[in-house]
Write a protein that holds these residues in place. Structure first.
Motif, PDB file in Angstrom:
ATOM      1  N   GLY A   4       0.778  -1.240   0.000  1.00 41.15           N
ATOM      2  CA  GLY A   4       0.000   0.000   0.000  1.00 41.15           C
ATOM      3  C   GLY A   4       0.798   1.273   0.000  1.00 41.15           C
ATOM      4  O   GLY A   4       0.235   2.358   0.156  1.00 41.15           O
ATOM      5  N   THR A   5       2.124   1.204  -0.178  1.00 38.68           N
ATOM      6  CA  THR A   5       2.930   2.427  -0.108  1.00 38.68           C
ATOM      7  C   THR A   5       2.860   3.237  -1.397  1.00 38.68           C
ATOM      8  O   THR A   5       2.845   4.457  -1.375  1.00 38.68           O
ATOM      9  CB  THR A   5       4.404   2.090   0.193  1.00 38.68           C
ATOM     10  N   ARG A   6       2.834   2.563  -2.542  1.00 34.73           N
ATOM     11  CA  ARG A   6       2.854   3.232  -3.856  1.00 34.73           C
ATOM     12  C   ARG A   6       2.637   2.179  -4.922  1.00 34.73           C
ATOM     13  O   ARG A   6       2.520   0.993  -4.621  1.00 34.73           O
ATOM     14  CB  ARG A   6       4.211   3.903  -4.082  1.00 34.73           C
ATOM     15  N   ALA A   7       2.594   2.622  -6.179  1.00 35.43           N
ATOM     16  CA  ALA A   7       2.522   1.660  -7.274  1.00 35.43           C
ATOM     17  C   ALA A   7       3.829   0.889  -7.341  1.00 35.43           C
ATOM     18  O   ALA A   7       4.909   1.482  -7.309  1.00 35.43           O
ATOM     19  CB  ALA A   7       2.255   2.397  -8.585  1.00 35.43           C
ATOM     20  N   LEU A   8       3.735  -0.427  -7.413  1.00 33.78           N
ATOM     21  CA  LEU A   8       4.929  -1.272  -7.380  1.00 33.78           C
ATOM     22  C   LEU A   8       5.415  -1.592  -8.782  1.00 33.78           C
ATOM     23  O   LEU A   8       4.621  -1.758  -9.705  1.00 33.78           O
ATOM     24  CB  LEU A   8       4.630  -2.575  -6.634  1.00 33.78           C
ATOM     25  N   ASP A   9       6.761  -1.673  -8.948  1.00 32.32           N
ATOM     26  CA  ASP A   9       7.302  -2.057 -10.248  1.00 32.32           C
ATOM     27  C   ASP A   9       7.190  -3.574 -10.404  1.00 32.32           C
ATOM     28  O   ASP A   9       6.725  -4.285  -9.510  1.00 32.32           O
ATOM     29  CB  ASP A   9       8.735  -1.555 -10.422  1.00 32.32           C
ATOM     30  N   LYS A  10       7.627  -4.092 -11.556  1.00 34.71           N
ATOM     31  CA  LYS A  10       7.399  -5.508 -11.862  1.00 34.71           C
ATOM     32  C   LYS A  10       8.171  -6.446 -10.932  1.00 34.71           C
ATOM     33  O   LYS A  10       7.741  -7.574 -10.697  1.00 34.71           O
ATOM     34  CB  LYS A  10       7.736  -5.795 -13.323  1.00 34.71           C
ATOM     35  N   PHE A  11       9.289  -5.994 -10.383  1.00 33.15           N
ATOM     36  CA  PHE A  11      10.034  -6.828  -9.439  1.00 33.15           C
ATOM     37  C   PHE A  11       9.347  -6.837  -8.078  1.00 33.15           C
ATOM     38  O   PHE A  11       9.224  -7.881  -7.436  1.00 33.15           O
ATOM     39  CB  PHE A  11      11.476  -6.342  -9.312  1.00 33.15           C
ATOM     40  N   GLU A  12       8.919  -5.675  -7.638  1.00 34.86           N
ATOM     41  CA  GLU A  12       8.254  -5.567  -6.341  1.00 34.86           C
ATOM     42  C   GLU A  12       6.943  -6.348  -6.306  1.00 34.86           C
ATOM     43  O   GLU A  12       6.461  -6.707  -5.231  1.00 34.86           O
ATOM     44  CB  GLU A  12       8.000  -4.104  -6.018  1.00 34.86           C
TER      45      GLU A  12
END
Length: 224
Positions: free
Chosen positions: A166-174
């Motif tokens: 819920g912190t931010r939009a995650l990249d593909k690795f996250e």
């Protein structure tokens, strides 16, 4: 009045020794996503500056205009695993040539948010790319360059994932699953065990202030 003339190196070994003495240091921060290394890296650079050094703060993938463009592609575009590894090392070659090596030659201290250990951990451990391929790329791209010190921020995967939620939009690795991050963490720890003289393992379950306290002691020993 007696004037002392500095001696001039008369052979290649003496010249190399003088160059090595003037070289800066190369320090990398590593760890799985959510480990908290990015929270500490700017503070760490500031403490080195206060101690009289010139820090160069950079990151991978990225660090150069071309590298930052490749970063956007690598973090958000699906691609073949081989392509991903090759682009990581292509960005790294540019980074070394344009940022890392010139800074070290000036006597600056380079502090990089990730370097080749991350590629072994993520593309190797997490994604399963054969270690032999990564060894070959490493030997091609930087055969004589390794970090002087690597700070590995280590913590259980479930704690790291809870921090990211819920912190931010995650990249593909996250966005990868827990198994991916367990394998990534295991590869980090394998590399740390293989070269213990280079790694300093940070217990990333501690509070930010407790981590700073442990890093203060490390900075004191580095700057003696």
């Amino acid at each position: 009045m007696t004037i002392t003339v500095p001696s001039i190196p008369t052979n290649a070994a003496a010249t190399e020794a003088a160059a090595t003495a003037a070289r800066g240091r190369f320090i990398t921060f590593e760890g799985i996503d959510g480990a908290g290394k990015s929270t500490q890296i700017a503070w760490f650079a500031g403490r080195l500056a206060a101690a009289g050094h010139t820090p160069v703060l950079t990151r991978e993938p990225g660090g150069t205009p071309l590298g930052e463009q490749l970063r956007e592609i690598l973090l958000h575009q699906p691609m073949h695993l081989d392509t991903e590894a090759l682009l990581m090392f292509a960005s790294r070659r540019e980074h070394i040539a344009r940022v890392i090596e010139p800074a070290l030659a000036r006597g600056d201290w380079v502090i990089s948010d990730r370097f080749t250990d991350a590629t072994f951990a993520y593309q190797g451990g997490g994604r399963g790319l054969a270690r032999e391929r990564l060894d070959a790329l490493e030997a091609w791209v930087h055969p004589h360059l390794q970090p002087d010190l690597t700070l590995l921020f280590d913590l259980p995967v479930e704690v790291a994932r809870a921090r990211l939620a819920g912190t931010r939009a995650l990249d593909k690795f996250e966005q990868q699953n827990s198994r991916f991050f367990e394998d990534t963490r295991d590869e980090y720890l394998r590399r740390a065990a293989a070269t213990p003289g280079r790694f300093f393992i940070v217990d990333a379950t501690q509070t930010p202030d407790d981590i700073k306290n442990s890093l203060e002691k490390l900075i004191s020993s580095l700057c003696k």
